[in-house]
Design a protein around this motif. Structure first.
Motif, PDB file in Angstrom:
ATOM      1  N   PRO A 481       0.826  -1.208   0.000  1.00 34.91           N
ATOM      2  CA  PRO A 481       0.000   0.000   0.000  1.00 34.91           C
ATOM      3  C   PRO A 481       0.861   1.260   0.000  1.00 34.91           C
ATOM      4  N   PRO A 482       0.312   2.383  -0.439  1.00 38.36           N
ATOM      5  CA  PRO A 482       1.074   3.637  -0.451  1.00 38.36           C
ATOM      6  C   PRO A 482       1.500   4.049   0.957  1.00 38.36           C
ATOM      7  N   GLN A 483       2.644   4.734   1.041  1.00 43.47           N
ATOM      8  CA  GLN A 483       3.186   5.209   2.313  1.00 43.47           C
ATOM      9  C   GLN A 483       3.172   6.742   2.366  1.00 43.47           C
ATOM     10  N   ARG A 484       3.012   7.262   3.579  1.00 42.24           N
ATOM     11  CA  ARG A 484       3.116   8.699   3.830  1.00 42.24           C
ATOM     12  C   ARG A 484       3.868   8.876   5.147  1.00 42.24           C
ATOM     13  N   SER A 485       4.639   9.968   5.277  1.00 43.04           N
ATOM     14  CA  SER A 485       5.437  10.120   6.487  1.00 43.04           C
ATOM     15  C   SER A 485       5.769  11.582   6.764  1.00 43.04           C
ATOM     16  N   VAL A 486       6.254  11.819   7.988  1.00 47.87           N
ATOM     17  CA  VAL A 486       6.856  13.086   8.398  1.00 47.87           C
ATOM     18  C   VAL A 486       8.243  12.756   8.947  1.00 47.87           C
ATOM     19  N   THR A 487       9.081  13.764   9.110  1.00 46.24           N
ATOM     20  CA  THR A 487      10.405  13.553   9.686  1.00 46.24           C
ATOM     21  C   THR A 487      10.480  14.192  11.063  1.00 46.24           C
ATOM     22  N   ARG A 488      11.221  13.558  11.952  1.00 45.40           N
ATOM     23  CA  ARG A 488      11.441  14.068  13.302  1.00 45.40           C
ATOM     24  C   ARG A 488      12.884  13.751  13.705  1.00 45.40           C
ATOM     25  N   THR A 489      13.553  14.735  14.288  1.00 47.90           N
ATOM     26  CA  THR A 489      14.892  14.514  14.833  1.00 47.90           C
ATOM     27  C   THR A 489      14.742  14.024  16.265  1.00 47.90           C
ATOM     28  N   LEU A 490      15.234  12.823  16.520  1.00 46.67           N
ATOM     29  CA  LEU A 490      15.072  12.194  17.825  1.00 46.67           C
ATOM     30  C   LEU A 490      16.440  11.878  18.424  1.00 46.67           C
ATOM     31  N   ALA A 491      16.523  11.992  19.743  1.00 46.74           N
ATOM     32  CA  ALA A 491      17.725  11.593  20.465  1.00 46.74           C
ATOM     33  C   ALA A 491      17.666  10.098  20.742  1.00 46.74           C
ATOM     34  N   ALA A 492      18.819   9.482  20.930  1.00 49.21           N
ATOM     35  CA  ALA A 492      18.848   8.074  21.283  1.00 49.21           C
ATOM     36  C   ALA A 492      18.099   7.853  22.588  1.00 49.21           C
ATOM     37  N   GLY A 493      17.167   6.920  22.592  1.00 48.35           N
ATOM     38  CA  GLY A 493      16.361   6.639  23.771  1.00 48.35           C
ATOM     39  C   GLY A 493      15.092   7.463  23.872  1.00 48.35           C
ATOM     40  N   GLN A 494      14.931   8.462  23.034  1.00 46.47           N
ATOM     41  CA  GLN A 494      13.719   9.298  23.090  1.00 46.47           C
ATOM     42  C   GLN A 494      12.509   8.483  22.660  1.00 46.47           C
ATOM     43  N   GLU A 495      11.370   8.717  23.320  1.00 44.48           N
ATOM     44  CA  GLU A 495      10.147   7.988  23.016  1.00 44.48           C
ATOM     45  C   GLU A 495       9.084   8.928  22.480  1.00 44.48           C
ATOM     46  N   VAL A 496       8.261   8.398  21.581  1.00 39.95           N
ATOM     47  CA  VAL A 496       7.200   9.174  20.938  1.00 39.95           C
ATOM     48  C   VAL A 496       5.943   8.320  20.901  1.00 39.95           C
ATOM     49  N   ASP A 497       4.811   8.871  21.329  1.00 41.83           N
ATOM     50  CA  ASP A 497       3.534   8.173  21.201  1.00 41.83           C
ATOM     51  C   ASP A 497       3.031   8.312  19.771  1.00 41.83           C
ATOM     52  N   MET A 498       2.744   7.166  19.124  1.00 41.23           N
ATOM     53  CA  MET A 498       2.241   7.137  17.750  1.00 41.23           C
ATOM     54  C   MET A 498       0.789   6.678  17.743  1.00 41.23           C
ATOM     55  N   LEU A 499      -0.017   7.335  16.925  1.00 46.53           N
ATOM     56  CA  LEU A 499      -1.392   6.901  16.674  1.00 46.53           C
ATOM     57  C   LEU A 499      -1.656   7.015  15.188  1.00 46.53           C
ATOM     58  N   VAL A 500      -1.934   5.882  14.548  1.00 44.00           N
ATOM     59  CA  VAL A 500      -2.347   5.874  13.144  1.00 44.00           C
ATOM     60  C   VAL A 500      -3.835   5.554  13.124  1.00 44.00           C
ATOM     61  N   ARG A 501      -4.610   6.426  12.489  1.00 42.14           N
ATOM     62  CA  ARG A 501      -6.055   6.240  12.400  1.00 42.14           C
ATOM     63  C   ARG A 501      -6.420   6.085  10.930  1.00 42.14           C
ATOM     64  N   MET A 502      -7.275   5.097  10.637  1.00 43.82           N
ATOM     65  CA  MET A 502      -7.688   4.839   9.258  1.00 43.82           C
ATOM     66  C   MET A 502      -9.200   4.751   9.171  1.00 43.82           C
ATOM     67  N   VAL A 503      -9.771   5.459   8.193  1.00 47.32           N
ATOM     68  CA  VAL A 503     -11.184   5.351   7.849  1.00 47.32           C
ATOM     69  C   VAL A 503     -11.244   4.738   6.452  1.00 47.32           C
ATOM     70  N   PRO A 504     -11.635   3.459   6.343  1.00 46.46           N
ATOM     71  CA  PRO A 504     -11.703   2.847   5.012  1.00 46.46           C
ATOM     72  C   PRO A 504     -12.629   3.648   4.106  1.00 46.46           C
ATOM     73  N   GLY A 505     -12.285   3.704   2.824  1.00 45.72           N
ATOM     74  CA  GLY A 505     -13.113   4.471   1.901  1.00 45.72           C
ATOM     75  C   GLY A 505     -12.694   4.249   0.471  1.00 45.72           C
ATOM     76  N   GLY A 506     -13.320   5.001  -0.418  1.00 49.09           N
ATOM     77  CA  GLY A 506     -13.005   4.912  -1.835  1.00 49.09           C
ATOM     78  C   GLY A 506     -13.472   3.627  -2.479  1.00 49.09           C
ATOM     79  N   GLY A 507     -14.437   2.952  -1.838  1.00 48.19           N
ATOM     80  CA  GLY A 507     -14.927   1.702  -2.391  1.00 48.19           C
ATOM     81  C   GLY A 507     -14.085   0.499  -2.031  1.00 48.19           C
ATOM     82  N   PHE A 508     -13.054   0.701  -1.198  1.00 49.60           N
ATOM     83  CA  PHE A 508     -12.174  -0.393  -0.807  1.00 49.60           C
ATOM     84  C   PHE A 508     -12.445  -0.782   0.636  1.00 49.60           C
ATOM     85  N   PRO A 509     -12.446  -2.070   0.959  1.00 48.58           N
ATOM     86  CA  PRO A 509     -12.564  -2.486   2.352  1.00 48.58           C
ATOM     87  C   PRO A 509     -11.257  -2.207   3.088  1.00 48.58           C
ATOM     88  N   ALA A 510     -11.243  -2.443   4.384  1.00 51.20           N
ATOM     89  CA  ALA A 510     -10.022  -2.278   5.171  1.00 51.20           C
ATOM     90  C   ALA A 510      -9.040  -3.383   4.795  1.00 51.20           C
TER      91      ALA A 510
END
Length: 791
Positions: A481-510
Motif C-alpha cells: 500500500p502507499p506510504q506517507r510520512s513526516v520527519t522528526r529529529t530524535l535523540a537516542a532513547g527518546q520515546e514518541v507516542d504514535m497513533l495511526v487512524r484509518m477510515v476505510p473508503g473509496g470503495g475499498f474495504p479495510a
C-alpha cells in the motif's frame, strides 16, 4: 462412492446445489449441514500455508520459493516438504492448499517467475508430482495452478495467449497432466484466455483435462476468474471467492429457463462432494497429518534452502576457512527477501537474515553500502511498546463512532486486515504504540494503507490524507500500500507516542494498516565509501544483493533484469579492492550480473524461506554443500534473452510465437551462450561420469567423487535428434537423478526416461518418429560428456 454421492445429490434442490458451486466467503468452500458437508477453509500454499487470514499471532512456516525447490532437483526432499505443508494445513484447519504453481518460466521478466518451478516442462512436472503426492498422502488437497499458460502477469485478467496445440501439449499442459497422474484432487483455472476463450470457459477444461486425462476432481476458478453466468455449463466447477454473484440467482434463473442444463450443475456438485469425501469434510473428519515440532520444521527449511543454493562460480574461495575478518555488505544482508510477494506471502514466527546467520558463524562487520528502497519498514517489535499492556507490540482498536467494537494486542507493525470480521464492520481503525529511537538522528515516521489516514505524534495530528492506490491490482493494494510520512529529529532513547487512524473508503474495504518508520541513515555517498573501505581492510568481502517487492511480485511483470539501485556499482567497487569477494544473489529469478567474472564466487540463493541466514552460513562455511542446479537459464544481458515479451497487444493477444522453444531450448536454437546454462551448479568437490549403459528406457551411469569432500551431484539426461522431419529442440531434458558420494566413492545413477520424452504431438495425437535418438548424459544442458544411441 458414486452411489453415496448420487444419493446425497438427490437430496439437494437447485438453490442448494448452486450454493455449493461458489465459495462461502473469500477463502472457504461452502458446506451443507443437511447432507453432512462441512465448510472447507482453503489457503494459498506455494511457499507455506497462511490460513484464511494474514495474522502474525498465528504464524506459518515460510518455505523456499518455487524456483528454490526446483533448484534442488530432489523428489525425495519434496516428499518431506509436502508432509510439512500438510501438517501446517491441518494445524490451521485448512482442507486444501492452493499450490503448487506450475506455470513455466517462459520469460525471465514474469512477475511470478519465483513462484513457478522451472523453464522445463519435465523438471516442473517431476517436482509438481512429488509435491501433489506428498501433500495428498496426508489427506490435504493440493491444487496445481494456473491452468493454463498463465506465464506472465501483465494484464493477467484479460491477456489472450495464442499458442498451437503442439506447444500447449508438449510444454504448458504437461506439468498439469503429470499432476493429474499423481492424483491431484483440485486444479485451478487461470485468469487469462487461451486462443480467444477465457480459461474458466475454455474447452481445455474438458479435453484433455476431464476427458483424456480422466481428472475426476474439482476445477476451481482463480479468484474472480468466473466471467459469466452461462459459462457455468463449461468445465469450471467452483467459483471463488463466494458467494459469487454470477453463479447465484442469475444461474438459478438460467437453469429454470433451460439456458444451462441442470445436469451440468449436478456434475459440478458431484465433483465437489467427491473432493469433500477425500479431504474428510463429508460425514467424516479430516485425517491428521504428521506433526512437526518447531525445531524439526526449521531444520527441514534450513536443509532445503542450502540444497537449493546454486554455486554459479567459485575460484576456490568457498568454502570459507576461518577467515580473520569478513566484511558483510549489502542492504539485503540485513533486510533480505525470504519469500516472494503476492498470494505466496506468509507470516513466519521468526526469520534469520544473512547478518544474523553469518554473525553466529564468522567474524562479521556489517554496513549496507547501498539502500535498495526509500520505503519505510514496519516498525520493528523491539522499538515499539503497546501502551495498554506495556509489552512489545501495538494496540489495535476497531471503532464505530465512539463505540469500541474490539481491541487487540498485535505483535507486528504491518497488519493485514483483509477478511477480518472486525475490520469489515468498523468505521474507524486505530493503531497505537510508543516508539523508542535506538539511535539519534532524523527519523521518518508514518503509515501505509488505503483510505483516509492520519498520524498523531505525542497527541498532535501531524499528517492526514485520503490515500488511493496507484494501481488496480488488489494484491498490490494489499501487500504494497502507499506510504506517507513526516520527519522528526530524535535523540537516542527518546520515546514518541504514535497513533495511526484509518477510515476505510473509496470503495475499498479495510485491506491493512501499517505503522512505519525509516531509521536515520548516512548519506548515500558516505555509506558507499564506508562499505568499500570495510571491504579493503577485510580478508573476505561477502556482498548480498537482491531484488525488492516492487520488482518481483504478483500482479505485474519486471521491465528490467538489472539489480535495483547502486548494487552493481557496489559489487564492482568492492571487487576492485578485495580479490576475495563473494556475491550472494537474493532474487527469485534471474538478474544481470555484469561483475560476475570479476568476483571470487557467485552464490544464487533464490527466496530461501525463513532460515535464510542459518542456511547461508552453513553453505559459506562448508557445513553444508550448495546443492542446487539451475532450473532456469541465467542470461548475461536482457538483450540476449531469446524469449522475453510479456505484454499483450492492443487486442489482448499474447502470441507464443516461439512455439516449443522456450528456456534453454531457445538459447540453444539462438546459438548464444548465457551467463549460466540450465542445469548448471558447482559444489565443493569434483566428479567423473563414466560407463553409460542403456536398457530399454533406463540409463545407468557410474558417478565417482574425485574430490576431497563428500558431495551431491545431479546427473541429467537429454535427448536429441540429428535428422528429423519435425521441428525439435536442439536438446531436451528426458530425466535426471541425484546421487551422493563420499571422497573417492563411486555410485550408480539410474535415470528413467519416460516414453513421453520421445514423443511429439501431431494432429492425430502423440507419436514417436521412427529411428534412433541420441542420449546425452552430464551435469548441465551444455556439459554432456557421455552419449549413446537409443531407439
Amino acid at each position: 462412492m458414486s452411489n453415496t454421492i448420487d444419493e446425497l445429490l438427490a437430496g439437494l434442490d437447485l438453490p442448494a446445489k448452486i450454493e455449493l458451486i461458489s465459495g462461502a466467503n473469500f477463502f472457504r468452500f461452502a458446506g451443507d449441514p443437511s447432507i453432512g458437508l462441512a465448510e472447507m477453509p482453503v489457503s494459498d500454499g506455494p511457499s507455506g500455508v497462511r490460513g484464511e487470514q494474514w495474522d502474525e499471532r498465528d504464524p506459518s512456516v515460510s518455505l523456499p520459493s518455487g524456483t528454490a525447490l526446483a533448484a534442488t532437483w530432489d523428489r525425495e526432499l519434496l516428499t518431506e516438504i509436502g508432509a510439512l505443508i500438510a501438517a501446517e494445513a491441518r494445524r490451521k484447519d485448512v482442507y486444501a492448499v492452493l499450490g503448487p504453481t506450475i506455470n513455466l518460466h517462459r520469460s525471465p521478466l514474469g512477475g511470478r517467475h519465483f513462484e513457478c518451478f522451472s523453464e522445463d516442462p519435465l523438471l516442473t512436472a517431476e517436482i509438481a508430482a512429488a509435491y501433489v503426492r506428498s501433500v495428498q498422502a496426508h489427506g490435504v488437497s493440493a491444487c496445481p495452478k494456473h491452468y493454463v499458460a498463465n506465464d506472465s502477469e501483465t494484464e493477467r485478467f484479460t491477456a489472450d495467449v495464442i499458442a498451437s496445440e503442439r506447444t500447449l501439449r508438449e510444454l504448458y499442459l504437461y506439468p498439469f497432466e503429470r499432476s493429474v497422474q499423481a492424483g491431484a484432487w483440485m486444479i485451478m483455472a487461470a485468469y487469462n484466455s487461451v486462443n480467444g476463450v477465457t480459461m474458466t470457459e475454455n474447452d481445455l477444461l474438458d479435453e484433455p483435462l476431464k476427458g483424456e486425462w480422466g481428472f475426476d476432481g474439482v476445477v476451481v476458478s482463480d479468484w474472480t476468474a468466473v466471467r459469466s453466468t452461462l459459462g457455468a455449463a463449461k468445465g469450471n466447477d467452483l467459483a471463488m471467492p463466494g458467494p459469487w454473484e454470477a453463479w447465484g440467482k442469475p444461474l438459478e434463473e438460467a437453469v429454470r429457463a433451460g439456458q444451462v442444463p441442470e445436469s451440468a450443475i449436478d456434475e459440478k456438485v458431484r465433483r465437489i462432494l467427491r473432493f469433500a469425501e477425500r479431504v474428510g469434510a463429508l460425514n467424516g473428519t479430516p485425517r491428521q497429518a504428521p506433526a512437526f515440532t518447531d525445531a524439526a520444521a526449521q531444520q527441514l527449511v534450513r536443509t532445503a534452502a542450502a540444497k537449493a543454493m546454486v554455486l554459479a562460480s567459485n575460484d576456490g574461495t568457498l568454502p570459507l576457512n576461518k577467515p580473520a575478518g569478513v566484511a558483510l555488505l549489502g542492504s539485503a544482508a540485513a533486510e533480505p527477501r525470504f519469500m516472494g510477494g503476492g498470494s505466496a506471502t506468509v507470516i513466519p514466527s521468526h526469520t534469520t537474515s544473512p547478518l544474523e546467520g553469518l554473525s553466529q558463524a564468522l567474524p562479521v562487520v556489517y554496513t549496507p553500502g547501498v539502500h535498495l528502497s526509500e520505503n519505510m519498514l514496519p516498525v520493528p517489535l523491539d522499538l515499539i511498546t503497546d501502551p495498554e499492556t506495556g509489552t512489545p507490540g501495538l494496540d489495535l482498536r476497531y471503532l464505530d463512532g465512539d463505540t469500541l467494537l474490539d481491541q487487540e494486542h498485535r505483535t507486528a507493525g504491518a497488519l493485514m486486515l483483509f477478511g477480518n470480521a472486525n475490520a469489515l464492520r468498523a468505521k474507524t481503525i486505530e493503531l497505537r504504540g510508543r516508539l523508542r529511537a535506538d539511535v539519534a538522528g532524523e527519523w521518518r515516521i508514518g503509515f501505509a494503507g488505503v483510505g483516509t489516514l492520519s498520524l498523531t505524534l505525542d497527541g498532535e495530528q501531524v499528517l492526514e490524507e485520503n490515500v488511493v492506490p496507484a494501481g488496480a491490482d488488489p494484491v498490490e493494494m494489499l501487500l504494497n500500500p502507499p506510504q506517507r510520512s513526516v520527519t522528526r529529529t530524535l535523540a537516542a532513547g527518546q520515546e514518541v507516542d504514535m497513533l495511526v487512524r484509518m477510515v476505510p473508503g473509496g470503495g475499498f474495504p479495510a485491506m491493512g494498516i501499517t505503522c512505519a518508520v525509516g531509521r536515520p541513515r548516512r548519506s548515500a555517498d558516505e555509506e558507499f565509501a564506508a562499505a568499500v573501505e570495510l571491504a579493503r581492510t577485510s580478508e573476505v568481502a561477502v556482498v548480498v544483493v537482491g531484488t525488492t517487492e516492487q520488482i518481483e511480485s504478483e500482479g505485474f511483470d519486471r521491465t528490467t533484469l538489472r539489480l535495483p539501485g547502486r548494487q552493481d556499482e557496489l559489487v564492482a567497487a568492492v571487487a576492485a579492492v578485495n580479490p576475495r569477494t563473494v556475491v550472494v544473489v537474493n532474487s527469485g529469478s534471474p538478474v544481470e550480473m555484469p561483475w560476475r567474472d570479476d568476483v571470487a564466487a557467485v552464490l544464487l540463493t533464490w527466496f530461501p524461506g525463513q532460515e535464510f541466514g542459518a542456511a547461508l552460513a552453513d553453505v559459506l562455511t562448508g557445513a553444508a554443500e550448495p546443492g542446487g542446479r539451475l532450473p532456469t537459464t541465467w542470461p548475461r544481458t536482457i538483450d540476449e534473452v531469446p524469449v522475453l515479451n510479456t505484454k499483450p497487444a492492443a487486442d489482448n493477444a499474447l502470441p507464443y510465437e516461439e512455439g516449443i522453444h522456450i528456456g534453454y531450448r531457445a538459447w540453444l536454437k539462438s546459438g548464444v551462450a548465457p551467463a549460466y546454462p540450465f542445469g548448471h551448479g558447482l559444489g565443493y568437490t569434483s566428479w567423473e561420469l563414466a560407463d553409460l549403459k542403456v536398457s530399454g528406457r533406463t540409463a545407468t551411469v557410474s558417478v565417482r567423487n574425485t574430490g576431497a569432500r563428500p558431495g551431491r551431484q545431479v546427473v541429467q539426461a537429454y535427448l536429441s535428434r540429428s535428422v528429423s522431419t519435425v521441428d525439435r529442440p536442439v536438446r531436451w531434458l528426458s530425466g535426471f537423478a541425484a546421487v551422493e558420494a563420499a571422497p573417492g566413492e563411486t555410485v550408480t545413477a539410474t535415470i528413467e526416461l519416460p516414453q513421453r520424452s520421445f514423443e511429439h504431438w501431431t494432429d492425430q495425437g502423440w507419436t514417436v518418429e521412427p529411428g534412433a535418438f541420441t542420449l546425452h548424459i552430464g551435469t548441465s544442458v551444455t556439459d554432456l560428456p557421455l552419449t549413446a544411441d537409443i531407439g
